[in-house]
Write a protein that holds these residues in place. Structure first.
Motif, PDB file in Angstrom:
ATOM      1  N   LEU A   1      12.622   8.915   2.742  1.00  0.00           N
ATOM      2  CA  LEU A   1      11.955   8.577   1.612  1.00  0.00           C
ATOM      3  C   LEU A   1      12.172   6.933   1.309  1.00  0.00           C
ATOM      4  CD1 LEU A   1      12.462  11.734  -0.834  1.00  0.00           C
ATOM      5  CD2 LEU A   1      10.494  11.166   0.328  1.00  0.00           C
ATOM      6  N   ARG A   2      10.901   6.411   1.380  1.00  0.00           N
ATOM      7  CA  ARG A   2      11.164   5.062   0.901  1.00  0.00           C
ATOM      8  C   ARG A   2      10.299   4.615  -0.385  1.00  0.00           C
ATOM      9  NH1 ARG A   2       9.334   4.948   6.506  1.00  0.00           N
ATOM     10  NH2 ARG A   2       7.127   4.263   5.781  1.00  0.00           N
ATOM     11  N   PRO A   3      10.616   3.441  -0.854  1.00  0.00           N
ATOM     12  CA  PRO A   3       9.999   3.233  -2.014  1.00  0.00           C
ATOM     13  C   PRO A   3       8.750   2.914  -2.066  1.00  0.00           C
ATOM     14  CG  PRO A   3      11.904   1.660  -1.541  1.00  0.00           C
ATOM     15  CD  PRO A   3      11.841   2.473  -0.578  1.00  0.00           C
ATOM     16  N   GLY A   4       7.818   3.602  -2.996  1.00  0.00           N
ATOM     17  CA  GLY A   4       6.629   3.778  -2.848  1.00  0.00           C
ATOM     18  C   GLY A   4       5.957   5.019  -2.245  1.00  0.00           C
TER      19      GLY A   4
ATOM     20  N   MET B   1       0.987  -1.321  -0.012  1.00  0.00           N
ATOM     21  CA  MET B   1      -0.092   0.025   0.065  1.00  0.00           C
ATOM     22  C   MET B   1       0.987   1.298   0.082  1.00  0.00           C
ATOM     23  SD  MET B   1      -3.077   1.047   2.711  1.00  0.00           S
ATOM     24  CE  MET B   1      -4.132   2.171   2.409  1.00  0.00           C
ATOM     25  N   THR B   2       0.688   2.146  -0.763  1.00  0.00           N
ATOM     26  CA  THR B   2       1.369   3.178  -1.073  1.00  0.00           C
ATOM     27  C   THR B   2       1.171   4.561   0.125  1.00  0.00           C
ATOM     28  OG1 THR B   2       1.495   3.360  -3.309  1.00  0.00           O
ATOM     29  CG2 THR B   2       1.844   5.318  -2.525  1.00  0.00           C
ATOM     30  N   ARG B   3       2.448   4.672   0.826  1.00  0.00           N
ATOM     31  CA  ARG B   3       2.155   5.809   1.876  1.00  0.00           C
ATOM     32  C   ARG B   3       2.401   7.321   1.173  1.00  0.00           C
ATOM     33  NH1 ARG B   3       6.197   8.224   4.983  1.00  0.00           N
ATOM     34  NH2 ARG B   3       7.764   6.943   4.136  1.00  0.00           N
ATOM     35  N   THR B   4       1.598   7.819   1.188  1.00  0.00           N
ATOM     36  CA  THR B   4       1.286   9.279   0.401  1.00  0.00           C
ATOM     37  C   THR B   4       2.286  10.306   1.224  1.00  0.00           C
ATOM     38  OG1 THR B   4      -0.656   8.906  -0.696  1.00  0.00           O
ATOM     39  CG2 THR B   4       0.251  11.205  -0.475  1.00  0.00           C
TER      40      THR B   4
ATOM     41  N   ALA C   1       4.107  15.481   5.353  1.00  0.00           N
ATOM     42  CA  ALA C   1       5.729  15.523   5.484  1.00  0.00           C
ATOM     43  C   ALA C   1       6.146  16.602   6.202  1.00  0.00           C
ATOM     44  CB  ALA C   1       6.316  15.358   4.363  1.00  0.00           C
ATOM     45  N   PRO C   2       6.766  16.532   6.985  1.00  0.00           N
ATOM     46  CA  PRO C   2       7.672  17.776   7.811  1.00  0.00           C
ATOM     47  C   PRO C   2       8.001  18.611   6.842  1.00  0.00           C
ATOM     48  CG  PRO C   2       8.318  15.491   8.697  1.00  0.00           C
ATOM     49  CD  PRO C   2       7.433  15.147   7.462  1.00  0.00           C
ATOM     50  N   LEU C   3       7.765  19.843   7.169  1.00  0.00           N
ATOM     51  CA  LEU C   3       8.033  20.974   6.301  1.00  0.00           C
ATOM     52  C   LEU C   3       9.599  21.063   5.888  1.00  0.00           C
ATOM     53  CD1 LEU C   3       5.700  23.937   7.280  1.00  0.00           C
ATOM     54  CD2 LEU C   3       5.725  22.592   5.017  1.00  0.00           C
ATOM     55  N   GLU C   4      10.308  20.526   7.099  1.00  0.00           N
ATOM     56  CA  GLU C   4      11.807  20.708   6.839  1.00  0.00           C
ATOM     57  C   GLU C   4      12.378  19.527   5.908  1.00  0.00           C
ATOM     58  OE1 GLU C   4      11.051  18.433  10.870  1.00  0.00           O
ATOM     59  OE2 GLU C   4      10.098  20.286   9.796  1.00  0.00           O
ATOM     60  N   LEU C   5      11.718  18.558   5.717  1.00  0.00           N
ATOM     61  CA  LEU C   5      12.098  17.472   4.680  1.00  0.00           C
ATOM     62  C   LEU C   5      12.076  18.103   3.349  1.00  0.00           C
ATOM     63  CD1 LEU C   5      12.455  14.458   4.196  1.00  0.00           C
ATOM     64  CD2 LEU C   5      10.065  14.210   3.453  1.00  0.00           C
ATOM     65  N   TRP C   6      11.384  18.902   2.941  1.00  0.00           N
ATOM     66  CA  TRP C   6      11.402  19.267   1.534  1.00  0.00           C
ATOM     67  C   TRP C   6      12.022  20.947   1.539  1.00  0.00           C
ATOM     68  CZ3 TRP C   6      11.420  16.512  -2.465  1.00  0.00           C
ATOM     69  CH2 TRP C   6      10.687  15.170  -2.447  1.00  0.00           C
TER      70      TRP C   6
ATOM     71  N   ILE D   1      16.905  14.325  -2.784  1.00  0.00           N
ATOM     72  CA  ILE D   1      15.980  13.111  -3.036  1.00  0.00           C
ATOM     73  C   ILE D   1      16.837  11.899  -2.694  1.00  0.00           C
ATOM     74  CG2 ILE D   1      14.637  11.664  -4.903  1.00  0.00           C
ATOM     75  CD1 ILE D   1      13.640  14.218  -5.821  1.00  0.00           C
ATOM     76  N   GLU D   2      18.232  11.819  -3.243  1.00  0.00           N
ATOM     77  CA  GLU D   2      19.144  10.764  -3.227  1.00  0.00           C
ATOM     78  C   GLU D   2      19.316  10.412  -1.884  1.00  0.00           C
ATOM     79  OE1 GLU D   2      22.387   9.134  -6.374  1.00  0.00           O
ATOM     80  OE2 GLU D   2      23.003  10.952  -5.215  1.00  0.00           O
TER      81      GLU D   2
END
Length: 466
Positions: free
Chosen positions: A42-45, A1-4, A10-15, A33-34
């Motif tokens: 970040l995980r697959p899906g 199941m995809t985790r959106t 997502a925490p704002l600081e992530l992006w 991203i890498e």
């Protein structure tokens, strides 16, 4: 199941940190991203933010995000699923599944678009140089501009260098071979440490010279043992890799370097100081060439700091007479450096691009070292703080050969200790090189596999046939 993953969830600081750093903004996003995939943020899906939303969050042009996502897809980090959005990709199954932890090369400079830099550089070269001149023979050792470019690269190590004493060579291996030819005769001995760069062993064997193994302590080659090797075993030349030594990653302290210089003077022998990693080190001592400039032949290659494809090494000779002998030997091995490659290297030295690339490589190398330390941590393992390789000691019951074969079965290439042994003595260790995997996520995958192999321990080592 995809985790959106969205900017709301997502925490704002992530992006928000996606454009931090230097280099083109779109490559900063790709690098983010890498790294986020490599460290599990970040995980697959996981779904990444829509391009327009991310552009708004980061306050950048939509075209920048579009270009970043296109590059990330080209690197197989993410994939688009139409109206559903764009998602983090699962690791791809490779038709050639080997992850290279064996070849010692610098990692790609993640925040730099090499393709664009090369296009710009070649354009500048062709603007200022007749194309026909790039397609003909050039003088051995390089043009005046090539030699001046070498002085720019060598300045932090050697200070002000006379360009007339600098030779531009097509890589360090040809330079080392030329030096051995010019400084020794068939049958002469070359003094080396017990663990040494394999290229020197190969060159000595092919040229009919023999290696003389000199005892070391934790600081490197012992001066007293070196003097005995010269007087009693016929060593005529000393070979040393004094900074972030290959394979051990040890750096010889300043006092030992001065002591080696004094020993070389006492025995009246020359020193080949192969120093490919000095530029990657933090506060490395001055090279041995500082203490004995009249007998040290200093070699600095770009293959370990920038890119092997540049095929450029600089050799500084003690005087013009010795340089002439060296260039004659080099001419017999390889007529000249490829003019177009030499022109690119020289342009990058003069316009500062080479030093920009160096800083990017250093940052990526340090990040990869910390990643390896995290995934392969052991109490008895010493980790270098800089550089592109690790001398990884193996726990019982592993031998280097057993581990290399077990790793190969898992799609990993590592280098066993016997490749570096001047005496043939087996050491329970492997060299891990961290620059061969293009993406950090791919390196993570390889290191995780290696950790799993090591954990299998005695059962795994016992079933591998010698």
């Amino acid at each position: 199941m995809t985790r959106t993953i969205s900017i709301q969830e997502a925490p704002l600081e992530l992006w928000a940190a996606a454009t931090a750093g230097q280099g083109p903004r779109y490559l900063r996003i790709v690098g983010f991203i890498e790294r986020a995939i490599a460290d599990g943020r970040l995980r697959p899906g996981d779904r990444v933010p829509p391009q327009r939303q991310l552009a708004g969050l980061l306050d950048i042009d939509l075209t920048t995000v579009t270009r970043a996502y296109a590059e990330a897809q080209a690197r197989q980090l993410i994939h688009a699923r139409g109206a559903y959005g764009t998602f983090v990709s699962s690791p791809k199954v490779e038709l050639a599944p080997i992850i290279d932890l064996g070849m010692n090369i610098p990692p790609p400079p993640g925040q730099v678009d090499l393709g664009e830099l090369l296009k710009q550089c070649v354009g500048q070269v062709l603007t200022h140089t007749d194309a026909n001149a790039l397609m003909t023979y050039h003088p051995s050792g390089g043009s005046k501009a090539d030699r001046v470019a070498g002085t720019l690269w060598l300045a932090p190590m050697l200070g002000k260098v006379d360009p007339r004493l600098v030779a531009t060579c097509p890589g360090a291996q040809s330079a080392l071979t030329g030096l051995i030819l010019s400084l020794t005769q068939p049958g002469d001995g070359i003094a080396v440490e017990p663990l040494v760069y394999p290229g020197v062993l190969s060159a000595a064997h092919q040229l009919g010279r023999h290696v003389v193994t000199v005892a070391c302590d934790e600081h490197g080659m012992l001066p007293d043992a070196l003097i005995r090797a010269c007087r009693e075993q016929g060593a005529k030349v000393i070979y040393l890799n004094s900074t972030l030594q290959n394979p051990t990653a040890h750096t010889m302290p300043a006092q030992r370097r001065r002591d080696i210089a004094m020993a070389a003077r006492e025995c009246n022998v020359h020193v080949i100081e192969d120093d490919p990693y000095w530029r990657l080190a933090h506060n490395a001592p001055p090279p041995i060439a500082h203490s004995a400039p009249e007998r040290v032949h200093y070699v600095s290659t770009l293959s370990k700091c920038l890119a092997p494809g540049l095929r450029t090494a600089y050799v500084v000779s003690p005087d013009e007479s010795m340089q002439s002998r060296f260039l004659s030997a080099l001419h017999a091995i390889t007529l000249m450096a490829a003019p177009l490659t030499a022109a690119v290297t020289t342009q990058w030295m003069h316009d500062g691009t080479a030093f920009q690339l160096l800083e990017e490589v250093k940052a990526e190398s340090q990040a990869r070292l910390r990643l390896a330390e995290h995934l392969l941590a052991r109490r008895d393992q010493t980790w270098p703080t800089t550089g592109i390789h690790v001398w990884y000691t193996l726990p019982e019951p592993w031998t280097a050969r057993h581990l290399m074969r077990a790793a190969r079965a898992e799609g990993l290439a590592v280098t066993a200790s016997d490749a570096f042994s001047a005496s043939g003595e087996e050491v329970r260790a492997i060299r891990l090189s961290l620059g061969g995997a293009r993406e950090r996520a791919r390196l993570t995958q390889g290191l995780q596999k290696l950790a799993a192999v090591l954990e299998r321990g005695e059962e795994e080592a016992g079933r591998i046939v010698v």
